[in-house]
Motif scaffolding. Structure first.
Motif, mmCIF file in Angstrom:
data_model
loop_
_atom_site.group_PDB
_atom_site.id
_atom_site.type_symbol
_atom_site.label_atom_id
_atom_site.label_comp_id
_atom_site.label_asym_id
_atom_site.label_seq_id
_atom_site.Cartn_x
_atom_site.Cartn_y
_atom_site.Cartn_z
ATOM 1 N N THR A 1 5.246 2.174 -8.900
ATOM 2 C CA THR A 1 4.913 0.876 -9.488
ATOM 3 C C THR A 1 5.701 0.658 -10.766
ATOM 4 O O THR A 1 5.659 1.485 -11.679
ATOM 5 C CB THR A 1 3.407 0.788 -9.779
ATOM 6 O OG1 THR A 1 2.697 0.822 -8.537
ATOM 7 C CG2 THR A 1 3.075 -0.485 -10.534
ATOM 8 N N SER B 1 -0.273 0.280 -4.320
ATOM 9 C CA SER B 1 -1.683 0.643 -4.479
ATOM 10 C C SER B 1 -2.038 1.809 -3.566
ATOM 11 O O SER B 1 -1.480 1.951 -2.481
ATOM 12 C CB SER B 1 -2.579 -0.560 -4.194
ATOM 13 O OG SER B 1 -2.335 -1.052 -2.890
ATOM 14 N N SER B 2 -2.997 2.607 -4.023
ATOM 15 C CA SER B 2 -3.385 3.799 -3.246
ATOM 16 C C SER B 2 -4.455 3.473 -2.226
ATOM 17 O O SER B 2 -5.039 2.397 -2.235
ATOM 18 C CB SER B 2 -3.884 4.891 -4.189
ATOM 19 O OG SER B 2 -4.950 4.409 -4.960
ATOM 20 N N THR C 1 4.560 -3.255 -6.919
ATOM 21 C CA THR C 1 3.245 -2.660 -7.178
ATOM 22 C C THR C 1 2.783 -1.928 -5.928
ATOM 23 O O THR C 1 2.734 -2.509 -4.846
ATOM 24 C CB THR C 1 2.214 -3.728 -7.562
ATOM 25 O OG1 THR C 1 2.683 -4.444 -8.711
ATOM 26 C CG2 THR C 1 0.874 -3.090 -7.882
ATOM 27 N N PRO D 1 2.062 5.245 -5.531
ATOM 28 C CA PRO D 1 1.582 4.466 -6.686
ATOM 29 C C PRO D 1 2.465 4.650 -7.923
ATOM 30 O O PRO D 1 2.633 3.705 -8.696
ATOM 31 C CB PRO D 1 0.175 5.013 -6.907
ATOM 32 C CG PRO D 1 -0.272 5.440 -5.538
ATOM 33 C CD PRO D 1 0.968 5.995 -4.882
ATOM 34 N N GLN E 1 0.848 -1.194 0.000
ATOM 35 C CA GLN E 1 0.000 0.000 0.000
ATOM 36 C C GLN E 1 0.886 1.247 0.000
ATOM 37 O O GLN E 1 2.031 1.220 0.450
ATOM 38 C CB GLN E 1 -0.878 0.008 1.239
ATOM 39 C CG GLN E 1 -1.835 -1.158 1.307
ATOM 40 C CD GLN E 1 -3.277 -0.708 1.423
ATOM 41 O OE1 GLN E 1 -3.550 0.261 2.123
ATOM 42 N NE2 GLN E 1 -4.189 -1.391 0.769
ATOM 43 N N ALA E 2 0.336 2.328 -0.503
ATOM 44 C CA ALA E 2 1.043 3.600 -0.496
ATOM 45 C C ALA E 2 1.480 3.947 0.920
ATOM 46 O O ALA E 2 0.736 3.729 1.877
ATOM 47 C CB ALA E 2 0.149 4.702 -1.054
#
Length: 125
Positions: free
Chosen positions: A90, A124-125, A122, A87, A13-14
């Motif tokens: 990524t 994710s926001s 990767t 993000p 996660q961010a």
């Protein structure tokens, strides 16, 4: 035979952190320039961080203050410590080795002639 083997990529996660590793075979990492590069989907490969045989590090502006490159000479391994991930971080991350370059070329992919297979990060926001 020279081989570079990356590991440590993951989905996070961010705001999270990751540490990428690049184990080097057939070459003493401390005697050459070592770099981390990344290639976001649909974009060109770009330099992220590098460390030379002189111990001097270089960073892309987009990661300065968040990423740290280091190496363990006893393990012949390069690391990329990544924190405050976003993000836009990524990408597929690659490590690379190169021998002859000017200081200003340390984040230029074409200056490196040995590459690993990459590890996916990767965020994710």
């Amino acid at each position: 035979q020279v081989r570079l083997v990356e590991s440590g990529g993951d989905s996070v996660q961010a705001g999270g952190s990751l540490r990428l590793s690049c184990e080097v075979f057939g070459l003493r990492a401390s005697s050459v320039y070592m770099g981390w590069f990344r290639q976001p989907p649909g974009k060109e490969r770009e330099g992220v961080a590098s460390i030379g045989s002189d111990g001097i590090t270089s960073y892309a502006g987009s990661v300065k203050g968040r990423f740290t490159v280091s190496q363990d000479n006893a393990k012949n391994t390069l690391y990329l410590h990544m924190s405050s991930l976003k993000p836009e971080d990524t990408a597929m991350y690659y490590c690379a080795a190169g021998q002859y370059m000017m200081h200003s070329d340390r984040l230029v992919p074409d200056k490196y002639n040995r590459w690993g297979q990459g590890t996916q990060v990767t965020v994710s926001s």
